[in-house]
Enzyme design. Structure first.
Site, short mmCIF file in Angstrom:
data_model
loop_
_atom_site.label_atom_id
_atom_site.label_comp_id
_atom_site.label_asym_id
_atom_site.label_seq_id
_atom_site.Cartn_x
_atom_site.Cartn_y
_atom_site.Cartn_z
CB SER A 153 -0.97 -0.03 1.18
OG SER A 153 -1.92 1.00 1.09
CG ASP A 298 -2.86 4.29 -1.24
OD1 ASP A 298 -3.67 4.12 -2.17
OD2 ASP A 298 -2.79 3.52 -0.26
CG ASP A 300 -2.72 -0.24 -2.47
OD1 ASP A 300 -2.67 0.92 -1.99
OD2 ASP A 300 -3.26 -1.19 -1.89
CG ASP A 302 -5.84 0.69 -0.45
OD1 ASP A 302 -5.06 1.67 -0.47
OD2 ASP A 302 -5.75 -0.22 0.39
#
Length: 534
Positions: A153, A298, A300, A302
């Site tokens: 992440s 961010d 990734d 999510d």
């Protein structure tokens, strides 16, 4: 830190035992070189406590040994997860694997696919590096028994992780994580774990299905709003562009230095929109382009941050502010069901739900809890920039669908002569000003976090902002403490994903101004810092 010949011998013995089961030639060579150089201090860091299978899976530094993310650890995790799924009666079922663009993500994903395929599962690998929400969507869309996303992440560049979803599309939560970890520990030799290349690499159909489903959350049509977007060197750019184009938005203004995936994250110290300086390039483009807002994902994708123009150049809205804006918009559009947030988020969502007669739920921190707040969940958010605006599609935080709904709301407000900040002020005028802030302490030694938590438990402040404060220890449900008084709340807890201690601050000011809110929060930060010994 290794001290003495006995500890050095113990480290050397641990390394030798690990090498007998090492599956990665690069890691093997590094360990043998360090062993020959007698670099025991460094090796000690590699062979400390094994990565714990918690917070939706694994997360740690890319390094050899049981304390790091590497191919041996990943194959062991995949084998343990496969064994757990078989024990649940899911033998042969689909398992979908996704990965981001971090270092070694693709390698870890292929290793996992080979382990699942050899164990008899219908292993399906996403076609390329894609956002985490696409993987979470794919679990439900493909009817999979589980999903694995290789990502860390918004963690620093030297980290990677292994996030696990179950059949309902939500992240694993206790006691499932403990059961899987037990199966992981039962894997005796990783070199004996069977591998097979009989997995399927999915085509673009699953990505197209995600794009169509998310774009369908808003009414089609052109919108007069200009948007700056940054993917923070992650994998969001392409998917975000497709979703926004399908929904009828003009092309986004991408921050060129951050649009393409780069696992080195060269323009930021930490690839997290919450970190100081992370969206400076986006704010500069906002100013130079005269755009209406910034949407920042961010790495990734999510999570989603929002920044708006101001007289001094632009500012990011807090996660709590974005959460109530989204909830208010959905409620006004007639979306009924349960709205949920966490114990560290603003209490304003509860007040809004009460006023409108819709169900409200509060959970422990993390989307593994938010996603399971109710069977009729229609919206969930956490103050750390995570929002689930369509749990029926993605039962997890999704920075792409959240970005789309925020852009749609901004366009609606602009057409009416308003804006996101103006709507937020209207809500504060109606419900009172719920001012929130966060005190975040990053440490090198996790023992520092334990010491600060113990200090706060032993000597909690008797008063905060001049009022008597009620102390509540949140153990055993979670490692945290809560302090409350008539017009405010503080929750202090260790981060579940980073070496940080976080204090979540809130003051409620009926009729208060933004300046008064900032002043109260500044005083509160000072008092909590003193209580933590900072």
């Amino acid at each position: 830190m290794v001290s003495g010949i006995t500890d050095a011998k113990a480290v050397a013995a641990a390394v030798q035992a690990w090498l007998e089961d090492e599956v990665d030639t690069e890691s093997e060579q590094e360990l043998r070189t360090l062993l020959a150089e007698e670099a025991f201090d460094r090796l000690d860091g590699y062979f400390g406590a094994p990565l714990a299978f918690g917070t939706a899976g694994l997360r740690g530094a890319l390094q050899p040994g049981p304390s790091g993310m590497n191919r041996t650890v990943v194959r062991r995790a995949a084998a343990g997860l496969a064994a757990w799924l078989q024990a649940q009666g899911s033998a042969g079922a689909p398992v979908v694997i996704g990965y981001d663009a971090r270092h070694r993500s693709d390698v870890f994903a292929r290793d996992s696919a080979e382990v699942f395929a050899a164990a008899g599962f219908d292993a399906r690998l996403l076609p390329r590096a894609l956002p985490t929400p696409v993987l979470a969507f794919a679990v439900q869309y493909l009817g999979a028994a589980a999903g694995v996303m290789v990502t860390a992440s918004h963690n620093p560049k030297n980290d990677n992780g292994y996030k696990v979803y179950v059949a309902d599309g939500a992240q694993i939560a206790p006691p499932v994580d403990e059961a899987i970890e037990a199966q992981i520990r039962a894997v005796t030799r990783v070199r004996d774990v069977p591998l097979a290349e009989t997995y399927t690499v999915l085509d673009e159909a699953v990505v197209d299905a995600y794009v169509a489903a998310i774009a369908g959350l808003v009414a089609p049509g052109r919108r007069g709003v200009r948007i700056v977007h940054t993917a923070m060197h992650g994998i969001g750019t392409e998917t975000v562009r497709k979703v926004f184009a399908a929904a009828g938005f003009d092309p986004l203004l991408s921050v060129p230095e951050q649009a393409d995936p780069d696992p080195e994250f060269p323009t930021v110290d930490f690839p997290n929109p919450e970190e100081p300086g992370a969206i400076d390039l986006a704010l500069a483009l906002l100013r130079s382009s005269g755009a209406d807002l910034v949407l920042a994902n961010d790495p990734d994708a999510d999570r989603c941050a929002v920044a708006v123009p101001t007289d001094d150049g632009g500012t990011m809205l807090r996660g709590d502010a974005v959460g109530v804006l989204l909830a208010d918009a959905l409620i006004r559009r007639g979306v009924r069901g349960t709205y949920a947030t966490t114990i560290v988020s603003s209490s304003m969502l509860g007040a809004i739900c009460e006023r409108h007669g819709v169900e409200f739920a509060q959970t422990l921190t993390g989307f593994k809890y938010i996603s399971r707040a109710a069977t009729d969940l229609v919206f969930g958010y956490e103050e750390a920039l995570g929002y689930a605006v369509a749990p029926e599609l993605v039962r997890d935080k999704d920075g792409i669908s959240a970005a789309l709904l925020l852009a749609d709301l901004a366009a609606e407000l602009k057409a009416a002569g308003s804006s996101l900040p103006a709507r937020l002020e209207e809500l504060y005028a109606e419900y009172g000003r719920y001012a929130t802030d966060q005190l975040s302490v990053r440490v090198d030694d996790l023992g520092e976090i334990a010491a600060m938590m113990q200090r706060l438990r032993d000597e909690p402040p008797a008063t905060l902002l001049g009022s008597l404060a009620l102390f509540e220890d949140l153990l055993p449900d979670t490692d945290g403490v809560r302090l409350t008084w008539g017009s405010g709340r503080v929750v202090v807890r260790p981060s579940g994903t980073e070496p940080k201690l976080k204090a979540y601050l809130e003051v409620v000011l009926p009729g208060g101004t933004a300046t008064e809110g900032r002043e109260q929060l500044a005083h509160l930060r000072t008092e909590i810092s003193a209580a933590l010994g900072l």
